[in-house]
Design a protein around this motif. Structure first.
Motif, PDB file in Angstrom:
ATOM      1  N   GLY A 131       0.814  -1.211   0.000  1.00  0.00           N
ATOM      2  CA  GLY A 131       0.000   0.000   0.000  1.00  0.00           C
ATOM      3  C   GLY A 131       0.841   1.251   0.000  1.00  0.00           C
ATOM      4  N   PRO A 132       0.196   2.423  -0.089  1.00  0.00           N
ATOM      5  CA  PRO A 132       0.931   3.681  -0.165  1.00  0.00           C
ATOM      6  C   PRO A 132       1.775   3.949   1.065  1.00  0.00           C
ATOM      7  N   ASN A 133       2.752   4.840   0.904  1.00  0.00           N
ATOM      8  CA  ASN A 133       3.623   5.254   2.000  1.00  0.00           C
ATOM      9  C   ASN A 133       2.847   6.077   3.026  1.00  0.00           C
ATOM     10  N   LYS A 286      -3.211  11.630 -12.044  1.00  0.00           N
ATOM     11  CA  LYS A 286      -2.708  12.909 -11.543  1.00  0.00           C
ATOM     12  C   LYS A 286      -3.006  13.067 -10.058  1.00  0.00           C
ATOM     13  N   ALA A 287      -4.210  12.676  -9.634  1.00  0.00           N
ATOM     14  CA  ALA A 287      -4.562  12.735  -8.218  1.00  0.00           C
ATOM     15  C   ALA A 287      -3.645  11.842  -7.399  1.00  0.00           C
ATOM     16  N   MET A 293       1.215   9.498  -3.523  1.00  0.00           N
ATOM     17  CA  MET A 293       0.937   8.095  -3.264  1.00  0.00           C
ATOM     18  C   MET A 293       1.854   7.200  -4.102  1.00  0.00           C
ATOM     19  N   ASP A 294       1.974   5.953  -3.677  1.00  0.00           N
ATOM     20  CA  ASP A 294       2.691   4.971  -4.483  1.00  0.00           C
ATOM     21  C   ASP A 294       2.000   3.613  -4.359  1.00  0.00           C
ATOM     22  N   THR A 295       2.472   2.653  -5.078  1.00  0.00           N
ATOM     23  CA  THR A 295       1.966   1.279  -5.202  1.00  0.00           C
ATOM     24  C   THR A 295       0.543   1.240  -5.769  1.00  0.00           C
ATOM     25  N   TYR A 296      -0.498   1.490  -4.957  1.00  0.00           N
ATOM     26  CA  TYR A 296      -1.853   1.417  -5.523  1.00  0.00           C
ATOM     27  C   TYR A 296      -2.839   2.230  -4.687  1.00  0.00           C
TER      28      TYR A 296
END
Length: 355
Positions: A131-133, A286-287, A293-296
Motif C-alpha cells: 500500500g501507499p507510504n 494525476k490525483a 501516493m505509491d503502489t496502488y
C-alpha cells in the motif's frame, strides 16, 4: 514468502477489512505463500519462542473473518472484549510477527491503518508493508486536505469546507453553502457517516450525528452533485479500467456496497465514451501523484448530470479487496485475476520501497 495479512482493528470498517484480509490470505496461500491473517487490535497471544510456527498453522487465522453485517461494528463493545484491556492499539505479538514476515499485506480500512500512522510506525521499525507510504496515506485520508491539494494541482473536485466541534453550530449562510449538501466525516470510508441533506432540519441532524454518533473531530461539507458515480483504480501509477457504480436505490452507502444485489457495477462503463474515460483515467493518475501516493489506490468520481463535468471526490489509500470490491473487478477487466493482483501489489511495494 512469509506474509502477515493485517486486518480488523478499531475502525467502523473493521468487518470489511477482515473480509478483505481473508480473501488476500486465502489466495496467497493458494499461490504457495506462508500467509497468516492477523487482527491488528486483538493480535495473537502465543508463546514468544514458537511464533515462527504461526506461518504454518493450518487455519491461517481465517476464523476471525465472520462476514460483513448491514450495520457498522460496535467498537466500544470490541474494546471491552479485549482480554488484556491494554490501551495499546497494537495487539499481542503484532509487531513481532510483522517483523518476522517478509512483508505485511495491509488489508486495513479507515482510521489507524489507512491514515499513515501505522505506516510511519512500520517505517521506523523497519517493517515492510504494502500500500501507499505514510505521507500518501495521511494526505489522502483527510478529505479536506486532499481537496485543497487537488485544487492547487488543478484536479477537478467539488468545493468544500469543514466544521470542528467548536464551529459545528455555524449557520449555513455564514459558511456560504446552500442546500442540498453532502455531510461526511473528514477521515473515513465505505460511505459510513455520509449524509445527503435537503432541509435545515436534516442538516442539523446530520451534523449532530457526525459528531455525537461517529465521534468525529471534523466533518466536511460540500455541495450535493447529482450524477453518475465511477471508480478508477490506480496500480503502479497507471489507471485500470473504470467501474461505473449504480446503487439499487440511488445511494452507494455501506449496506448497498457490501450486500449481494445492493449495487450494479459495470466495467468498463457504457454510459460514457472512450474519450471521457481516458480523461478520467488521466485525472486519477494525476490525483495519485499529487497526493504523493505509491503502489496502488482508487479514485472516486462523480459525473455531474447538469453540465457533464466530472469531479474527483477522493482517493482511497487502501481500497477494499473483498469479493465485492471495485479494485479486483477493475484488475480482472485488465487481465489480472485476484491472486495475480495480490502478488502484483506485493511486488510493486517491494520494488518501490525495499530494493
Amino acid at each position: 514468502m512469509k506474509v502477515i495479512v493485517l486486518a480488523g482493528g478499531l475502525s467502523p470498517e473493521r468487518d470489511v477489512s477482515l473480509i478483505s484480509g481473508a480473501g488476500i490470505c486465502k489466495t496467497l496461500r493458494a499461490k504457495g505463500h506462508q500467509a497468516y491473517l492477523l487482527d491488528v487490535y486483538f493480535g495473537l497471544p502465543y508463546d514468544a519462542d514458537k511464533l515462527e510456527e504461526v506461518f504454518n498453522l493450518p487455519d491461517a487465522g481465517l476464523e476471525i473473518a465472520e462476514g460483513i453485517k448491514t450495520t457498522v461494528p460496535d467498537l466500544e463493545a470490541l474494546r471491552k472484549s479485549r482480554p488484556d484491556q491494554s490501551d495499546c492499539y497494537l495487539g499481542p505479538n503484532v509487531i513481532e510477527l510483522c517483523r518476522m514476515a517478509d512483508i505485511t499485506f495491509m488489508a486495513l480500512h479507515g482510521s489507524v491503518g489507512e491514515n499513515g500512522k501505522l505506516q510511519a510506525t512500520f517505517d521506523i521499525l523497519g517493517i515492510r508493508y504494502t500500500g501507499p507510504n505514510s505521507l500518501g496515506c495521511s494526505l489522502s485520508m483527510n478529505k479536506l486536505v486532499a481537496k485543497q491539494i487537488f485544487k492547487m494541482s488543478r484536479v477537478a473536485t467539488p468545493r468544500g469546507t469543514s466544521l470542528n466541534y467548536e464551529t459545528k453550530d455555524t449557520p449555513l449562510d455564514e459558511l456560504g453553502y446552500y442546500l442540498p449538501l453532502v455531510i461526511k466525516p473528514c477521515s473515513g470510508g465505505s460511505s459510513i457517516g455520509v449524509h445527503i441533506v435537503h432541509t435545515e432540519e436534516e442538516y442539523r441532524e446530520a451534523i449532530r450525528q457526525s459528531f455525537d454518533v461517529q465521534h468525529e473531530e471534523e466533518v466536511v461539507i460540500e455541495p450535493y452533485i447529482k450524477g453518475r458515480e465511477f471508480a478508477c483504480a490506480v496500480l503502479a501509477g497507471k489507471a485500470l479500467p473504470i467501474v461505473e457504480i449504480i446503487p439499487k436505490d440511488g445511494r452507494f452507502d455501506y449496506e448497498n456496497k457490501y450486500q449481494d444485489g445492493g449495487v450494479q457495477e459495470i466495467c468498463p462503463p457504457v454510459s460514457i465514451d472512450e474519450k471521457t474515460q481516458k480523461k478520467m483515467k488521466r485525472m486519477a493518475e494525476k490525483a495519485f501523484r499529487t497526493l504523493r501516493m505509491d503502489t496502488y489506490s482508487r479514485a472516486d468520481f462523480i459525473l455531474d448530470e447538469t453540465d457533464g463535468k466530472f469531479y474527483c471526490l477522493e482517493m482511497n489509500g487502501l481500497p477494499g479487496m473483498t469479493p465485492a470490491s471495485l479494485f479486483p473487478k477493475a484488475a480482472k477487466e485488465a487481465g489480472m485475476d485476484y491472486g495475480d493482483l495480490c502478488e502484483r501489489i506485493i511486488e510493486e511495494a517491494m520494488k518501490t520501497r525495499y530494493q
